[in-house]
Write an enzyme that holds these catalytic residues in place. Structure first.
Site, PDB file in Angstrom:
ATOM      1  N   GLU A 219       0.884  -1.177   0.000  1.00  0.00           N
ATOM      2  CA  GLU A 219       0.000   0.000   0.000  1.00  0.00           C
ATOM      3  C   GLU A 219       0.908   1.209   0.000  1.00  0.00           C
ATOM      4  O   GLU A 219       1.717   1.391   0.901  1.00  0.00           O
ATOM      5  CB  GLU A 219      -0.913  -0.020   1.236  1.00  0.00           C
ATOM      6  CG  GLU A 219      -2.073   0.970   1.148  1.00  0.00           C
ATOM      7  CD  GLU A 219      -1.721   2.329   1.712  1.00  0.00           C
ATOM      8  OE1 GLU A 219      -1.480   3.246   0.879  1.00  0.00           O
ATOM      9  OE2 GLU A 219      -1.691   2.487   2.924  1.00  0.00           O
ATOM     10  N   CYS A 253      -2.184   8.404   4.458  1.00  0.00           N
ATOM     11  CA  CYS A 253      -2.184   7.958   3.062  1.00  0.00           C
ATOM     12  C   CYS A 253      -3.436   8.437   2.343  1.00  0.00           C
ATOM     13  O   CYS A 253      -3.411   8.717   1.150  1.00  0.00           O
ATOM     14  CB  CYS A 253      -2.110   6.430   2.993  1.00  0.00           C
ATOM     15  SG  CYS A 253      -0.654   5.721   3.765  1.00  0.00           S
TER      16      CYS A 253
END
Length: 465
Positions: A219, A253
């Site tokens: 990720e 994020c």
């Protein structure tokens, strides 16, 4: 292992994790799940101590630290339940009478879990819990900036019952540890959250090894956009932008980096947004009234300052909240808003409390979606519109992992909003989702000729014999 994880400690961890895998692979799923359930209980019991460490070491606000512990608790329980459902018994597959077909799932082997500093508890424990639940042994490497928090989490998991040979802790410089660890063919998989450049380096290193191809779950962040049309409710939009862009000092994020506004309403929204920014309180994360704490370190601060210097010559408008007196010597960076001409001006993700605004023609929705897709990132996207057709168009055309409609775009809930992206934002499957554990496992199909033992016993039972 020692704090700097010398080569001997890395080799010892690999040896012990490899040796422990045979037993852990066949450990009853219920036992593995019980360890995770106990870890969830301990996390709740020790939440104040862990939150204090997270605040001190990672600069998280108290509210963010407590929310992160809640997420870690949810991940432990979710993966424990998922493991029982997926691995508790064989899946029966169809076949002709006289034949039995079963699908079993087991752990892959030694998994290396590499986590970032911005979620030093939730992501760190989430990666480990998933790997353990699926039957893998784990070598966990926390971010250097939050190694103490990582150590506390590993100690907690050991207290919960996870054997020390099954879970190993290797803190230190990523490049130094990775050079030895990831080139070793005993590593069966890697779970990584961090930059795209590091993910590519890991992928390349794994590909150059002899032996089996390792699994990589990555990720890697995103150039996240919130898109509003002229039907958006302005007060709600401003509130959601504020949370999405500046919560956790923009060090998420999923944080909103770019806000697309239609030309018809852009001036009014920007004016209200700047007004709302002026109410944000920047300060020590130990102060409960603080909205925004520090960024992680001096290197992060320097990158943000360099980007603002670039914006001064390339942005149409720039507003920055004044830095309160007394914060000059810390790693504090004030919320900043800049209006730019196009999304293409941003060549990489800016990881901090800087929001970029782009105006667009209200009739060019497809052009905006094309620009978003052209970045190559695909993590989160916010949409503010009260027109159903607009919401549907964005959902269908935007290649992103998480789409949030008429709300903020951070704080994904485990099992409700599985988190993860596509393209430059990661490999999937989504963390906290129903498919995540499967990536940590291998499959084995067993076919049995039942006629060799006299036929299908269940057929006799069904006939009442």
């Amino acid at each position: 292992q020692a704090a700097c994880s010398p080569p001997q400690a890395i080799e010892l961890a690999l040896q012990r994790a490899t040796q422990a895998f045979a037993g852990w692979r066949l450990c009853p799923v219920q036992t593995r799940a019980n360890y995770l359930m106990q870890a969830a209980e301990l996390l709740e019991q020790q939440r104040l101590e862990l939150a204090a460490l997270c605040v001190r070491e990672g600069g998280r606000t108290v509210s963010d630290a407590l929310a992160e512990i809640r997420e870690a608790v949810d991940l432990c329980r979710y993966y424990a339940a998922g493991a029982i459902e997926l691995f508790g018994q064989a899946q029966q597959l169809p076949g002709p009478t006289g034949e039995e077909n079963c699908l079993w799932q087991y752990g892959r082997g030694v998994f290396v879990c590499i986590s970032p500093w911005n979620f030093p508890i939730a992501i760190f424990i989430g990666q480990i819990a998933a790997a353990l639940a699926a039957g893998n042994t784990v070598i966990a490497k926390p971010a250097l900036q939050t190694s103490l928090t990582g150590m506390a989490c590993v100690r907690l998991l050991h207290r919960a019952g996870v054997p020390s040979d099954v879970l190993h802790f290797l803190p230190g410089e990523g490049a130094k540890i990775g050079g030895q660890l990831l080139s070793d063919k005993r590593v069966a998989g890697v779970a990584f959250t961090g930059s795209g450049a590091t993910a590519r380096a890991i992928n390349l290193q794994l590909a150059q090894r002899d032996g089996a191809i390792a699994a990589l779950i990555a990720e890697t962040g995103g150039q996240n956009v919130m898109l509003a049309d002229s039907s958006a409710h302005v007060e709600q939009l401003v509130s959601d932008v504020l949370k999405s862009a500046f919560n956790s000092a923009g060090q998420r994020c999923s944080a909103c980096r770019v806000l697309f506004l239609p030309e018809e309403t852009a001036d009014a929204v920007i004016e209200r947004l700047i007004g709302a920014m002026q109410w944000l309180r920047l300060g020590s994360p130990l102060d409960l009234s603080t909205d925004i704490g520090p960024v992680i370190d001096q290197a992060a601060l320097d990158k943000l300052a360099a980007h603002v210097a670039y914006l001064k010559n390339n942005a149409k408008r720039l507003y920055q909240l004044p830095l309160p007196v007394g914060l000059e010597k810390g790693h504090y960076f004030p919320p900043t808003l800049a209006e730019i001409a196009s999304l293409s001006q941003l060549e990489q993700e800016v990881f901090g409390p800087i929001l970029h605004v782009v105006r667009y023609s209200g009739s060019d929705l497809s052009g905006v979606i094309e620009a978003i897709n052209a970045t190559g990132y695909g993590l989160t996207l916010g949409v503010h519109s009260r027109i159903k057709a607009t919401l549907q168009t964005v959902r269908q055309q935007a290649r992103v992992g998480n789409v949030y409609c008429n709300r903020n775009m951070i704080g994904a809930v485990v099992g409700v909003q599985p988190f993860g992206g596509m393209g430059l934002s990661g490999t999937g499957p989504k963390a906290g989702g129903p498919h995540y554990l499967l990536r940590f496992a291998v499959e084995q199909t067993v076919t049995s000729n039942l006629t060799a033992i006299g036929g299908n016993p269940w057929l006799l039972a069904k006939q009442g014999f």
